[in-house]
Design a protein around this motif. Structure first.
Motif, mmCIF file in Angstrom:
data_model
loop_
_atom_site.group_PDB
_atom_site.id
_atom_site.type_symbol
_atom_site.label_atom_id
_atom_site.label_comp_id
_atom_site.label_asym_id
_atom_site.label_seq_id
_atom_site.Cartn_x
_atom_site.Cartn_y
_atom_site.Cartn_z
ATOM 1 N N GLU A 40 0.767 -1.340 0.012
ATOM 2 C CA GLU A 40 -0.033 -0.155 0.155
ATOM 3 C C GLU A 40 0.899 1.040 -0.093
ATOM 4 O OE1 GLU A 40 -3.643 -0.435 2.502
ATOM 5 O OE2 GLU A 40 -2.479 -2.148 3.262
ATOM 6 N N ARG A 41 0.346 2.135 -0.873
ATOM 7 C CA ARG A 41 1.612 3.401 -0.953
ATOM 8 C C ARG A 41 0.359 4.598 -0.917
ATOM 9 N NH1 ARG A 41 0.392 5.386 -5.491
ATOM 10 N NH2 ARG A 41 2.239 6.803 -5.647
ATOM 11 N N TYR A 42 1.079 5.806 -0.566
ATOM 12 C CA TYR A 42 0.509 7.013 -0.749
ATOM 13 C C TYR A 42 1.360 7.950 -1.650
ATOM 14 C CZ TYR A 42 -1.162 11.880 0.112
ATOM 15 O OH TYR A 42 -1.757 13.053 -0.378
ATOM 16 N N GLY A 43 0.890 8.457 -2.788
ATOM 17 C CA GLY A 43 1.495 9.353 -3.572
ATOM 18 C C GLY A 43 0.621 10.401 -4.423
ATOM 19 N N ALA A 44 0.908 11.151 -5.215
ATOM 20 C CA ALA A 44 0.140 12.248 -5.534
ATOM 21 C C ALA A 44 0.875 12.644 -6.927
ATOM 22 C CB ALA A 44 0.169 13.201 -4.928
ATOM 23 N N SER A 45 0.164 13.464 -7.811
ATOM 24 C CA SER A 45 0.695 13.941 -8.920
ATOM 25 C C SER A 45 1.891 14.898 -9.092
ATOM 26 C CB SER A 45 -0.442 14.667 -9.754
ATOM 27 O OG SER A 45 -0.875 15.756 -9.237
ATOM 28 N N LYS A 46 2.036 15.203 -7.826
ATOM 29 C CA LYS A 46 3.214 16.108 -7.622
ATOM 30 C C LYS A 46 4.365 15.331 -7.058
ATOM 31 C CE LYS A 46 -0.027 19.602 -5.971
ATOM 32 N NZ LYS A 46 -1.233 18.927 -6.282
ATOM 33 N N PHE A 47 4.267 14.301 -6.524
ATOM 34 C CA PHE A 47 5.272 13.461 -6.128
ATOM 35 C C PHE A 47 5.047 11.989 -6.310
ATOM 36 C CE2 PHE A 47 2.806 14.630 -2.587
ATOM 37 C CZ PHE A 47 2.300 13.345 -2.089
ATOM 38 N N ALA A 104 5.318 8.735 -1.143
ATOM 39 C CA ALA A 104 5.893 9.354 0.084
ATOM 40 C C ALA A 104 5.881 8.595 1.188
ATOM 41 C CB ALA A 104 5.527 10.669 0.236
ATOM 42 N N ILE A 105 4.735 7.513 1.213
ATOM 43 C CA ILE A 105 4.493 6.816 2.219
ATOM 44 C C ILE A 105 4.376 5.463 1.509
ATOM 45 C CG2 ILE A 105 2.942 6.197 4.109
ATOM 46 C CD1 ILE A 105 2.204 9.172 4.094
ATOM 47 N N LEU A 106 4.934 4.318 1.897
ATOM 48 C CA LEU A 106 4.992 3.071 1.579
ATOM 49 C C LEU A 106 4.815 1.784 2.747
ATOM 50 C CD1 LEU A 106 5.196 1.547 -1.236
ATOM 51 C CD2 LEU A 106 7.462 1.336 -0.691
ATOM 52 N N THR A 107 4.127 0.855 2.379
ATOM 53 C CA THR A 107 4.128 -0.433 3.540
ATOM 54 C C THR A 107 5.238 -0.945 2.938
ATOM 55 O OG1 THR A 107 2.913 -1.743 1.918
ATOM 56 C CG2 THR A 107 1.772 -0.572 3.702
ATOM 57 N N PRO A 108 6.291 -1.707 3.761
ATOM 58 C CA PRO A 108 7.302 -2.401 3.535
ATOM 59 C C PRO A 108 6.871 -3.590 2.842
ATOM 60 C CG PRO A 108 7.359 -2.309 5.851
ATOM 61 C CD PRO A 108 6.047 -1.279 5.328
ATOM 62 N N LEU A 109 8.121 -4.086 1.815
ATOM 63 C CA LEU A 109 7.426 -5.276 1.289
ATOM 64 C C LEU A 109 7.767 -6.459 2.250
ATOM 65 C CD1 LEU A 109 6.825 -6.703 -1.388
ATOM 66 C CD2 LEU A 109 9.177 -6.925 -1.847
ATOM 67 N N HIS A 110 8.668 -6.625 3.238
ATOM 68 C CA HIS A 110 8.576 -7.489 4.106
ATOM 69 C C HIS A 110 8.429 -6.872 5.446
ATOM 70 C CE1 HIS A 110 10.703 -9.967 1.084
ATOM 71 N NE2 HIS A 110 11.413 -8.904 0.794
ATOM 72 N N ASP A 111 7.674 -7.693 6.364
ATOM 73 C CA ASP A 111 6.788 -7.266 7.419
ATOM 74 C C ASP A 111 7.686 -7.304 8.729
ATOM 75 O OD1 ASP A 111 4.572 -6.221 8.697
ATOM 76 O OD2 ASP A 111 3.927 -8.143 9.312
ATOM 77 N N ASN A 112 9.045 -6.635 8.591
ATOM 78 C CA ASN A 112 9.900 -6.634 9.484
ATOM 79 C C ASN A 112 9.660 -5.013 10.213
ATOM 80 O OD1 ASN A 112 10.814 -5.026 7.438
ATOM 81 N ND2 ASN A 112 12.830 -5.592 7.700
ATOM 82 N N LEU A 113 8.543 -4.433 9.726
ATOM 83 C CA LEU A 113 8.237 -3.046 10.192
ATOM 84 C C LEU A 113 6.743 -3.088 10.186
ATOM 85 C CD1 LEU A 113 9.496 -0.187 11.026
ATOM 86 C CD2 LEU A 113 8.473 0.543 8.884
ATOM 87 N N LYS A 114 6.184 -3.316 11.685
ATOM 88 C CA LYS A 114 4.832 -3.394 11.645
ATOM 89 C C LYS A 114 4.195 -2.163 11.416
ATOM 90 C CE LYS A 114 4.840 -7.572 13.336
ATOM 91 N NZ LYS A 114 4.392 -8.539 12.205
#
Length: 126
Positions: A58-65, A68-78
Protein backbone atom coordinates in the motif's frame (compact mmCIF):
# COMPACT_ATOMS: atom_id res chain seq x y z
CA UNK A 1 -8.04 -1.46 -9.76
CA UNK A 2 -7.60 -4.06 -7.01
CA UNK A 3 -11.18 -3.49 -5.84
CA UNK A 4 -12.50 -4.04 -9.39
CA UNK A 5 -10.51 -7.27 -9.69
CA UNK A 6 -11.90 -8.52 -6.39
CA UNK A 7 -15.44 -7.57 -7.41
CA UNK A 8 -15.01 -9.43 -10.73
CA UNK A 9 -13.69 -12.44 -8.83
CA UNK A 10 -16.64 -12.44 -6.42
CA UNK A 11 -19.35 -11.65 -9.01
CA UNK A 12 -18.24 -13.82 -11.92
CA UNK A 13 -15.61 -16.38 -11.00
CA UNK A 14 -16.17 -17.52 -7.45
CA UNK A 15 -18.75 -20.15 -8.40
CA UNK A 16 -17.24 -21.12 -11.75
CA UNK A 17 -14.95 -24.02 -12.52
CA UNK A 18 -12.22 -21.71 -13.90
CA UNK A 19 -11.84 -20.07 -10.48
CA UNK A 20 -8.78 -22.25 -9.85
CA UNK A 21 -7.12 -20.87 -13.00
CA UNK A 22 -7.88 -17.32 -11.87
CA UNK A 23 -6.35 -17.92 -8.44
CA UNK A 24 -3.35 -19.67 -10.02
CA UNK A 25 -2.82 -16.61 -12.24
CA UNK A 26 -3.05 -14.28 -9.23
CA UNK A 27 -0.41 -16.29 -7.43
CA UNK A 28 1.99 -15.76 -10.34
CA UNK A 29 2.04 -12.00 -9.74
CA UNK A 30 5.26 -10.88 -8.09
CA UNK A 31 3.95 -7.69 -6.47
CA UNK A 32 0.46 -6.43 -5.73
CA UNK A 33 0.06 -2.72 -5.12
CA UNK A 34 -2.74 -0.44 -4.03
CA UNK A 35 -2.41 3.30 -3.80
CA UNK A 36 -3.54 6.48 -2.14
CA UNK A 37 -5.81 5.10 0.57
CA UNK A 38 -5.51 2.20 2.96
CA UNK A 39 -7.30 -0.98 2.00
CA UNK A 40 -10.05 -2.16 4.30
CA UNK A 41 -8.71 -5.04 6.42
CA UNK A 42 -11.21 -7.65 5.12
CA UNK A 43 -10.25 -6.90 1.51
CA UNK A 44 -6.52 -6.98 2.25
CA UNK A 45 -6.86 -10.24 4.20
CA UNK A 46 -8.92 -11.88 1.45
CA UNK A 47 -6.30 -10.99 -1.17
CA UNK A 48 -3.53 -12.26 1.07
CA UNK A 49 -5.34 -15.61 1.31
CA UNK A 50 -6.04 -15.72 -2.45
CA UNK A 51 -2.42 -15.02 -3.31
CA UNK A 52 -1.12 -17.61 -0.86
CA UNK A 53 0.30 -15.11 1.62
CA UNK A 54 1.62 -12.38 -0.67
CA UNK A 55 1.31 -8.99 0.92
CA UNK A 56 -0.27 -6.07 -0.92
CA UNK A 57 2.00 -3.04 -1.00
CA UNK A 58 0.00 0.00 0.00
CA UNK A 59 1.34 3.42 -0.86
CA UNK A 60 0.47 7.08 -0.82
CA UNK A 61 1.49 9.33 -3.66
CA UNK A 62 0.12 12.19 -5.72
CA UNK A 63 0.57 13.89 -9.07
CA UNK A 64 3.17 16.23 -7.49
CA UNK A 65 5.36 13.35 -6.21
CA UNK A 66 5.45 9.64 -6.93
CA UNK A 67 5.45 8.00 -3.50
CA UNK A 68 5.95 9.43 -0.03
CA UNK A 69 4.51 6.68 2.18
CA UNK A 70 4.79 2.95 1.55
CA UNK A 71 4.21 -0.33 3.36
CA UNK A 72 7.42 -2.33 3.49
CA UNK A 73 7.53 -5.39 1.24
CA UNK A 74 8.70 -7.54 4.12
CA UNK A 75 6.90 -7.26 7.43
CA UNK A 76 9.92 -6.50 9.57
CA UNK A 77 8.29 -3.14 10.29
CA UNK A 78 4.79 -3.33 11.75
CA UNK A 79 2.40 -0.93 10.02
CA UNK A 80 -0.79 0.00 11.88
CA UNK A 81 -4.05 -1.32 10.44
CA UNK A 82 -5.73 1.31 8.28
CA UNK A 83 -2.38 2.87 7.36
CA UNK A 84 -0.62 3.09 4.00
CA UNK A 85 2.78 2.65 5.63
CA UNK A 86 5.68 4.77 6.74
CA UNK A 87 7.38 7.79 5.19
CA UNK A 88 10.16 6.92 2.78
CA UNK A 89 13.69 8.05 3.49
CA UNK A 90 14.09 11.63 2.29
CA UNK A 91 10.38 12.46 2.61
CA UNK A 92 9.05 14.75 5.29
CA UNK A 93 5.37 13.99 5.90
CA UNK A 94 3.03 15.62 8.41
CA UNK A 95 -0.62 16.55 8.85
CA UNK A 96 -1.63 20.15 8.30
CA UNK A 97 -2.89 22.05 11.32
CA UNK A 98 -5.05 24.45 9.31
CA UNK A 99 -7.05 22.04 7.16
CA UNK A 100 -8.23 18.74 8.65
CA UNK A 101 -7.19 15.75 6.54
CA UNK A 102 -4.58 17.63 4.52
CA UNK A 103 -1.21 15.87 4.26
CA UNK A 104 1.91 17.97 3.76
CA UNK A 105 4.82 16.34 1.93
CA UNK A 106 8.32 17.59 1.23
CA UNK A 107 10.54 15.47 -1.00
CA UNK A 108 13.45 15.85 -3.39
CA UNK A 109 11.36 13.93 -5.94
CA UNK A 110 8.62 16.54 -5.94
CA UNK A 111 7.84 18.71 -8.95
CA UNK A 112 9.14 22.24 -8.68
CA UNK A 113 5.90 23.96 -9.68
CA UNK A 114 3.17 24.19 -12.28
CA UNK A 115 4.34 25.08 -15.78
CA UNK A 116 3.69 28.74 -16.56
CA UNK A 117 1.36 29.13 -13.58
CA UNK A 118 3.15 30.76 -10.63
CA UNK A 119 -0.14 31.60 -8.89
CA UNK A 120 -1.22 27.99 -8.67
CA UNK A 121 2.32 27.01 -7.65
CA UNK A 122 2.26 29.54 -4.76
CA UNK A 123 -1.14 28.23 -3.63
CA UNK A 124 -0.04 24.58 -3.66
CA UNK A 125 3.47 24.90 -2.23
CA UNK A 126 4.72 26.62 0.91
Amino acid sequence: MLTRLMRHYEDHLLEQTDCDQYVHGLRQLRILMSGTSALPSPLREKWTRLTDGKRILERYGASKFSTAILTPLHDNLKVPDGSVGVALSGCDVRLATELEGEILVKSSGMLLGYHLDPGVTRAAFD
